[in-house]
Design an enzyme around this catalytic site. Structure first.
Site, PDB file in Angstrom:
ATOM      1  N   GLU A 169      -3.498   7.840  -5.241  1.00  0.00           N
ATOM      2  CA  GLU A 169      -3.665   7.082  -6.477  1.00  0.00           C
ATOM      3  C   GLU A 169      -4.832   7.631  -7.298  1.00  0.00           C
ATOM      4  OE1 GLU A 169      -3.810   2.886  -5.633  1.00  0.00           O
ATOM      5  OE2 GLU A 169      -1.803   2.893  -4.775  1.00  0.00           O
TER       6      GLU A 169
ATOM      7  N   HIS B 222      -0.969   0.182  -9.618  1.00  0.00           N
ATOM      8  CA  HIS B 222      -1.702  -0.683  -8.668  1.00  0.00           C
ATOM      9  C   HIS B 222      -2.345  -1.879  -9.400  1.00  0.00           C
ATOM     10  CE1 HIS B 222      -3.922  -0.693  -4.551  1.00  0.00           C
ATOM     11  NE2 HIS B 222      -3.707  -1.920  -4.996  1.00  0.00           N
TER      12      HIS B 222
ATOM     13  N   ARG C 228       0.851  -1.189   0.000  1.00  0.00           N
ATOM     14  CA  ARG C 228       0.000   0.000   0.000  1.00  0.00           C
ATOM     15  C   ARG C 228       0.886   1.237   0.000  1.00  0.00           C
ATOM     16  NH1 ARG C 228      -3.676  -2.580  -1.474  1.00  0.00           N
ATOM     17  NH2 ARG C 228      -5.709  -2.902  -0.521  1.00  0.00           N
TER      18      ARG C 228
HETATM   19  N1  LIG Z   1      -0.664  -4.314  -5.197  1.00  0.00           N
HETATM   20  C1  LIG Z   1      -1.845  -4.913  -5.142  1.00  0.00           C
HETATM   21  O1  LIG Z   1      -2.628  -4.907  -6.079  1.00  0.00           O
HETATM   22  C2  LIG Z   1      -2.219  -5.654  -3.880  1.00  0.00           C
HETATM   23  C3  LIG Z   1      -3.079  -6.768  -4.000  1.00  0.00           C
HETATM   24  C4  LIG Z   1      -3.376  -7.481  -2.830  1.00  0.00           C
HETATM   25  C5  LIG Z   1      -2.887  -7.059  -1.603  1.00  0.00           C
HETATM   26  N2  LIG Z   1      -2.086  -5.949  -1.528  1.00  0.00           N
HETATM   27  C6  LIG Z   1      -1.550  -5.503  -0.249  1.00  0.00           C
HETATM   28  O2  LIG Z   1      -0.707  -6.516   0.284  1.00  0.00           O
HETATM   29  C7  LIG Z   1      -0.881  -6.534   1.691  1.00  0.00           C
HETATM   30  C8  LIG Z   1      -0.528  -7.912   2.219  1.00  0.00           C
HETATM   31  O3  LIG Z   1      -1.476  -8.845   1.751  1.00  0.00           O
HETATM   32  P1  LIG Z   1      -1.589 -10.315   2.386  1.00  0.00           P
HETATM   33  O4  LIG Z   1      -2.607 -11.038   1.603  1.00  0.00           O
HETATM   34  O5  LIG Z   1      -0.256 -10.897   2.551  1.00  0.00           O
HETATM   35  O6  LIG Z   1      -2.179  -9.928   3.824  1.00  0.00           O
HETATM   36  P2  LIG Z   1      -2.070 -10.782   5.158  1.00  0.00           P
HETATM   37  O7  LIG Z   1      -3.071 -10.215   6.092  1.00  0.00           O
HETATM   38  O8  LIG Z   1      -2.125 -12.250   4.843  1.00  0.00           O
HETATM   39  O9  LIG Z   1      -0.584 -10.457   5.680  1.00  0.00           O
HETATM   40  C9  LIG Z   1      -0.198  -9.211   6.154  1.00  0.00           C
HETATM   41  C10 LIG Z   1       0.873  -9.431   7.187  1.00  0.00           C
HETATM   42  O10 LIG Z   1       1.337  -8.137   7.613  1.00  0.00           O
HETATM   43  C11 LIG Z   1       1.599  -8.245   9.003  1.00  0.00           C
HETATM   44  N3  LIG Z   1       1.641  -6.918   9.614  1.00  0.00           N
HETATM   45  C12 LIG Z   1       0.608  -6.150  10.013  1.00  0.00           C
HETATM   46  N4  LIG Z   1       1.068  -4.997  10.553  1.00  0.00           N
HETATM   47  C13 LIG Z   1       2.406  -5.053  10.480  1.00  0.00           C
HETATM   48  C14 LIG Z   1       3.445  -4.170  10.887  1.00  0.00           C
HETATM   49  N5  LIG Z   1       3.162  -2.994  11.439  1.00  0.00           N
HETATM   50  N6  LIG Z   1       4.712  -4.538  10.668  1.00  0.00           N
HETATM   51  C15 LIG Z   1       5.002  -5.726  10.081  1.00  0.00           C
HETATM   52  N7  LIG Z   1       4.072  -6.615   9.701  1.00  0.00           N
HETATM   53  C16 LIG Z   1       2.793  -6.274   9.883  1.00  0.00           C
HETATM   54  C17 LIG Z   1       0.506  -9.134   9.539  1.00  0.00           C
HETATM   55  O11 LIG Z   1       0.872  -9.707  10.783  1.00  0.00           O
HETATM   56  C18 LIG Z   1       0.388 -10.175   8.445  1.00  0.00           C
HETATM   57  O12 LIG Z   1       1.175 -11.310   8.693  1.00  0.00           O
HETATM   58  C19 LIG Z   1      -2.366  -6.181   1.876  1.00  0.00           C
HETATM   59  O13 LIG Z   1      -2.597  -5.647   3.147  1.00  0.00           O
HETATM   60  C20 LIG Z   1      -2.619  -5.199   0.786  1.00  0.00           C
HETATM   61  O14 LIG Z   1      -2.392  -3.915   1.323  1.00  0.00           O
HETATM   62  C21 LIG Z   1      -1.754  -5.251  -2.650  1.00  0.00           C
END
Ligand SMILES: NC(=O)c1ccc[n+]([C@@H]2O[C@H](COP(=O)([O-])OP(=O)(O)OC[C@H]3O[C@@H](n4cnc5c(N)ncnc54)[C@H](O)[C@@H]3O)[C@@H](O)[C@H]2O)c1
Length: 303
Positions: free
Chosen positions: A255, A273, A226
Site C-alpha cells: 500500500e 484503505h 488486510r
Molecule cells: N479496511 C480498513 O480500514 C480496516 C479497518 C479496521 C479493521 N480492518 C481489518 O479488519 C480485521 C477484523 O477486524 P475486527 O475488528 O473484526 O477484529 P476482531 O479481532 O474483532 O475479529 C477478527 C476475527 O478473526 C478471527 N481470525 C483470526 N485468525 C483467523 C483465521 N486464520 N481464520 C479465520 N478467522 C480468523 C478471530 O478469531 C476473530 O474472531 C482487522 O484485523 C483489520 O485487519 C480493516
C-alpha cells in the site's frame, strides 16, 4: 504526562486531553527519521496507521509508558516487545467496526449491480442498458472469513437483507444469525465471500489458487481486512478466467500498490484503505484515544 500525537487525530480529542491536564504536542507529520530524536522526551504517544513503532524506536525511549493506537490492529507496533519493556499498549478495537461493515455491504451491492461500471459507461455518454443486468443479494449466501467485531456487524446487516450467513473462524464457538462452517464448506457454498480477520502468519495467503478452485463459479469477493490474506496473483487469474465474477478491495499486499494490474481489471473495484475513514468512526476513535489516555494518566497519578 507529556503526550506526542504522531498521526492525524480529532481536534476535540486533543482539546479534551489538554483539558484533563495532559501536555499534548501534535506532530502529525513527523517522519520516521525525526521520531527517535523527539519521542524520548515524552511519556506517551498516539499513533494511527502511518507511524510504525518498531523495536529500535522503543529502545531509544526508556521513559515511554504508553502507546495508544487509534485503530483496530496492532500490526504497526511491536506490541509484545513494548509490553516486555513495561509499556502499556492500547488500541480502539470497536470504534470503526460499523464503518468497515457498511463499506463491505456497500461493495456487495456495487458488485451485484455493477454500479461503478454503469457509472463509467454513463460518463462516457453510453446507454448500455443490456450490459448491466445484475443480481439481487437477498437470498444469496454470504461467507465471512473471521467473525469478530466487524464480521458480526456485517452478519447483522446481511441477515437484515435476507442473506444466509455462514462463517469460518476457528477461534469462535457461536455467533448470532450465523452458521459456523469449515473453510472448505464456506468456499463451496458462498455467493459472496467477505474477509474480516487479521493478517497473521496463519492467514497470510490463505485464500490462494487451491481455495479459488473450491469456490462457486461467479462468486464475488470483498476484502476490507488486510492485503496479503488473498494471494493477489491467484485472484487476478480467477478474475480473468471468470471463476470470480468480481472483487472489491480496500486493502492491498503493498500500500499503495506498485503493480496496479489487478485494479485495472474491469471486474475489480477498489478504494485506498478507507474502511474506517468516516466522520463517525474518526470521532469515536478520537474519543476513545482521549478516554484511554486520560484514564491511564489518572492511574499513574492518583489524587
Ligand atoms: N479496511 C480498513 O480500514 C480496516 C479497518 C479496521 C479493521 N480492518 C481489518 O479488519 C480485521 C477484523 O477486524 P475486527 O475488528 O473484526 O477484529 P476482531 O479481532 O474483532 O475479529 C477478527 C476475527 O478473526 C478471527 N481470525 C483470526 N485468525 C483467523 C483465521 N486464520 N481464520 C479465520 N478467522 C480468523 C478471530 O478469531 C476473530 O474472531 C482487522 O484485523 C483489520 O485487519 C480493516
Amino acid at each position: 504526562m507529556k503526550i506526542l500525537v504522531c498521526d492525524k487525530t480529532e481536534k476535540e480529542a486533543i482539546e479534551r486531553m489538554r483539558g484533563a491536564g495532559l501536555q499534548v504536542d501534535v506532530r502529525d507529520d513527523i517522519t520516521p527519521e525525526d521520531l527517535p530524536g523527539v519521542l524520548p522526551a515524552y511519556d506517551g504517544m498516539v499513533v494511527r496507521s502511518r507511524t510504525k513503532v518498531r523495536q529500535p524506536l522503543i529502545d531509544v525511549c526508556p521513559n515511554l509508558k504508553v502507546i495508544v493506537r487509534g485503530g483496530v490492529g496492532l500490526d504497526t507496533i511491536d506490541a509484545d516487545y513494548a509490553r516486555s519493556k513495561g509499556i502499556t499498549v492500547m488500541n480502539t478495537p470497536m470504534a470503526s467496526s460499523a464503518s468497515v461493515a457498511e463499506l463491505a455491504i456497500g461493495y456487495m451491492f456495487a458488485l451485484a449491480r455493477s454500479t461503478y461500471q454503469a457509472t463509467s459507461s454513463m460518463k462516457a455518454e453510453k446507454w448500455e442498458k443490456k450490459s448491466f443486468e445484475g443480481d439481487e443479494i437477498g437470498g444469496k449466501t454470504l461467507g465471512l472469513v473471521g467473525i469478530g467485531n466487524i464480521g458480526k456487524e456485517v452478519a447483522r446487516r446481511a441477515n437484515g437483507l435476507g442473506m444466509t450467513v455462514v462463517a469460518y473462524d476457528p477461534y469462535v464457538k457461536q455467533a448470532d444469525g450465523v452458521k459456523l462452517v469449515t473453510l472448505d464448506e464456506l468456499l463451496a457454498s458462498s455467493d459472496y465471500i467477505s474477509l474480516h480477520l487479521p493478517k497473521t502468519k496463519e492467514s497470510a495467503g490463505m485464500i490462494g489458487k487451491d481455495q479459488f478452485e473450491k469456490m462457486k463459479k461467479g462468486v464475488r469477493i470483498v476484502n476490507c481486512a488486510r492485503g496479503g490474506i488473498i494471494d493477489e496473483g491467484a485472484l487476478y487469474d480467477a478474475l480473468v478466467s471468470g471463476k470470480v465474477a468480481g472483487a472489491a478491495l480496500d486493502v492491498y499486499a503493498e500500500e499503495p500498490p506498485t503493480d496496479w494490474k489487478l485494479l485495472k481489471l474491469p471486474n475489480v473495484i477498489g478504494s485506498p484503505h478507507v474502511g474506517a475513514a468516516t466522520h463517525e468512526a474518526q470521532g469515536r476513535v478520537g474519543a476513545e484515544v482521549a478516554d484511554k489516555l486520560i484514564d491511564f494518566a489518572k492511574k499513574m497519578q492518583p489524587v
